[in-house]
Design a protein around this motif. Structure first.
Motif, PDB file in Angstrom:
ATOM      1  N   LEU A 224       0.833  -1.196   0.000  1.00  0.00           N
ATOM      2  CA  LEU A 224       0.000   0.000   0.000  1.00  0.00           C
ATOM      3  C   LEU A 224       0.875   1.257   0.000  1.00  0.00           C
ATOM      4  O   LEU A 224       0.576   2.234  -0.699  1.00  0.00           O
ATOM      5  N   SER A 226       3.839   1.440  -1.277  1.00  0.00           N
ATOM      6  CA  SER A 226       4.416   1.533  -2.622  1.00  0.00           C
ATOM      7  C   SER A 226       3.421   2.165  -3.590  1.00  0.00           C
ATOM      8  O   SER A 226       3.788   3.024  -4.402  1.00  0.00           O
ATOM      9  N   ILE A 227       2.154   1.735  -3.511  1.00  0.00           N
ATOM     10  CA  ILE A 227       1.131   2.319  -4.381  1.00  0.00           C
ATOM     11  C   ILE A 227       1.013   3.818  -4.137  1.00  0.00           C
ATOM     12  O   ILE A 227       0.922   4.620  -5.080  1.00  0.00           O
ATOM     13  N   ARG A 228       1.035   4.208  -2.877  1.00  0.00           N
ATOM     14  CA  ARG A 228       0.895   5.625  -2.537  1.00  0.00           C
ATOM     15  C   ARG A 228       2.139   6.434  -2.903  1.00  0.00           C
ATOM     16  O   ARG A 228       2.079   7.667  -2.938  1.00  0.00           O
ATOM     17  N   ALA A 236       2.681   0.397  -9.759  1.00  0.00           N
ATOM     18  CA  ALA A 236       3.259  -0.351  -8.650  1.00  0.00           C
ATOM     19  C   ALA A 236       3.310  -1.819  -9.055  1.00  0.00           C
ATOM     20  O   ALA A 236       2.339  -2.351  -9.605  1.00  0.00           O
ATOM     21  N   THR A 238       4.125  -5.642  -7.614  1.00  0.00           N
ATOM     22  CA  THR A 238       4.370  -6.504  -6.470  1.00  0.00           C
ATOM     23  C   THR A 238       5.073  -7.780  -6.936  1.00  0.00           C
ATOM     24  O   THR A 238       4.593  -8.463  -7.851  1.00  0.00           O
ATOM     25  N   GLU A 253      -7.390   3.103  -4.110  1.00  0.00           N
ATOM     26  CA  GLU A 253      -5.983   3.478  -3.963  1.00  0.00           C
ATOM     27  C   GLU A 253      -5.295   3.661  -5.320  1.00  0.00           C
ATOM     28  O   GLU A 253      -4.222   4.257  -5.400  1.00  0.00           O
ATOM     29  N   LEU A 254      -5.894   3.135  -6.367  1.00  0.00           N
ATOM     30  CA  LEU A 254      -5.287   3.244  -7.701  1.00  0.00           C
ATOM     31  C   LEU A 254      -5.695   4.524  -8.422  1.00  0.00           C
ATOM     32  O   LEU A 254      -5.234   4.762  -9.549  1.00  0.00           O
ATOM     33  N   LYS A 258      -3.514   4.999 -11.559  1.00  0.00           N
ATOM     34  CA  LYS A 258      -2.355   4.161 -11.257  1.00  0.00           C
ATOM     35  C   LYS A 258      -2.636   2.716 -11.680  1.00  0.00           C
ATOM     36  O   LYS A 258      -3.773   2.271 -11.717  1.00  0.00           O
ATOM     37  N   SER A 259      -1.552   1.979 -11.961  1.00  0.00           N
ATOM     38  CA  SER A 259      -1.679   0.568 -12.328  1.00  0.00           C
ATOM     39  C   SER A 259      -1.007  -0.295 -11.266  1.00  0.00           C
ATOM     40  O   SER A 259      -0.029   0.118 -10.639  1.00  0.00           O
ATOM     41  N   LEU A 260      -1.518  -1.493 -11.088  1.00  0.00           N
ATOM     42  CA  LEU A 260      -0.925  -2.470 -10.177  1.00  0.00           C
ATOM     43  C   LEU A 260      -0.696  -3.757 -10.948  1.00  0.00           C
ATOM     44  O   LEU A 260      -1.611  -4.288 -11.580  1.00  0.00           O
TER      45      LEU A 260
END
Length: 323
Positions: A224, A226-228, A236, A238, A253-254, A258-260
């Motif tokens: 979390l 890292s995402i922020r 981000a 993982t 949070e994205l 943002k991409s995960l």
């Protein structure tokens, strides 16, 4: 000395390991027999041992990379001969042994300038870094990346790989000793300490913008953070859970944009063409001095001690098993 093999009788803790005498059949068509001179360990081995990534059946032999010398060539194998120095990484698992029969297409020849131990410690990590830096996203000049655990085995390769591509690197480490190692790898900015405010420090170092890409192999509640730490429209990634399972992350949070990503080098390299491309890239990086620091060596029969050391998180680099 009698050849040995480490059997995992069932998923669980280190008491599930059994070190046994090894006997092996001649290599089949398309295979070669490799006498291991060094076996690389990875946190992936811990996941396999615990059953987080279950194996098809038990007893099983784990381990995903090793280096050594070809001892015998099976029918139909061209391009390799007894005495060649080689390494391999990825699927199928089974490296925790003195010798192994493996498909010739999984082998990469080692140039004279790459020590066997370096190859065993670095091939899978170099392949993973190639995938993360040039396939999952394409890092280049002007990019700023966050590398969690920048002094670790994979972290150190990611740092040097990103620097070679022109990126600015922010690294996190847990101690001053690891900070000194990370500095030697070329980290531009360091965040030191397990309790450091990673998000605030990243924002300070980037004039409140955030990083283009964050690589997180720590897991736990660090993902979390890292995402922020990622800027809008950044990514981000993982790549592990060394600190434990990752709690649920709210999709909000994205925002914004943002991409995960949760890539797997084992899945990526299941395709033989991608595997060979990644292996060649890792060898080139090793020739250029981008490899994993070797922080410890254990005899194959000391597998319990080796796994216990990996799980402490104290080691800054790679731990080898020596048959």
């Amino acid at each position: 000395m009698t050849d040995q093999i480490v059997m995992l009788v069932a998923p669980g803790d280190v008491t599930q390991f059994r070190v046994e005498a090894q006997s092996i059949a001649p290599p089949a068509a398309g295979e070669v027999r490799v006498r291991h001179q060094a076996i690389g360990t990875n946190f992936l081995d811990i996941y396999h041992r615990k059953g987080l990534y279950p194996l098809p059946s038990y007893p099983a032999v784990i381990g995903v990379e090793a280096a050594g010398m070809i001892e015998e060539v099976g029918p139909g194998v061209d391009g390799f001969k007894a005495g060649d120095r080689v390494a391999y990484a990825g699927a199928p698992v089974g490296a925790y042994s003195s010798v192994r029969n493996i498909a010739a297409e999984r082998l990469v020849r080692l140039p004279d300038g790459i020590p066997t131990k370096t190859a065993a410690a670095s091939l899978l990590k170099g392949m993973t870094a190639h995938m993360l830096l040039q396939k999952v996203c394409q890092i280049g000049g002007g990019d700023t990346v966050l590398v969690q655990a920048a002094a670790g085995g994979l972290g150190s390769v990611l740092v040097r790989g990103a620097k070679s591509l022109g990126a600015t690197v922010i690294g996190t480490v847990s101690s001053k000793e690891k900070a000194d190692l990370a500095k030697s790898y070329g980290v531009d900015h360091l965040i030191v300490g397990r309790d450091a405010d990673v998000v605030a420090e990243v924002k300070r170092l980037t004039d409140n913008r955030g990083v283009d890409v964050a690589y997180d192999g720590i897991g736990g509640d660090m993902l979390l953070k890292s995402i922020r730490s990622v800027k809008p429209w950044g990514m981000a990634i993982t790549i592990g859970q060394a600190a434990g399972p990752i709690p649920p992350v709210a999709v909000e949070e994205l925002r914004p944009g943002k991409s995960l990503s949760h890539p797997s080098v084992m899945a990526w390299c299941a395709d033989i063409a991608r595997y060979q491309e990644a292996a060649r890239a890792a060898v080139k990086w090793m020739e250029a001095g981008v490899g994993s620091h070797i922080s410890g060596e254990y005899a194959l029969a000391e597998i319990v001690k080796a796994h216990e050391e990996i799980e402490t998180g104290r080691s800054a680099g790679s731990i080898l098993l020596l048959p």
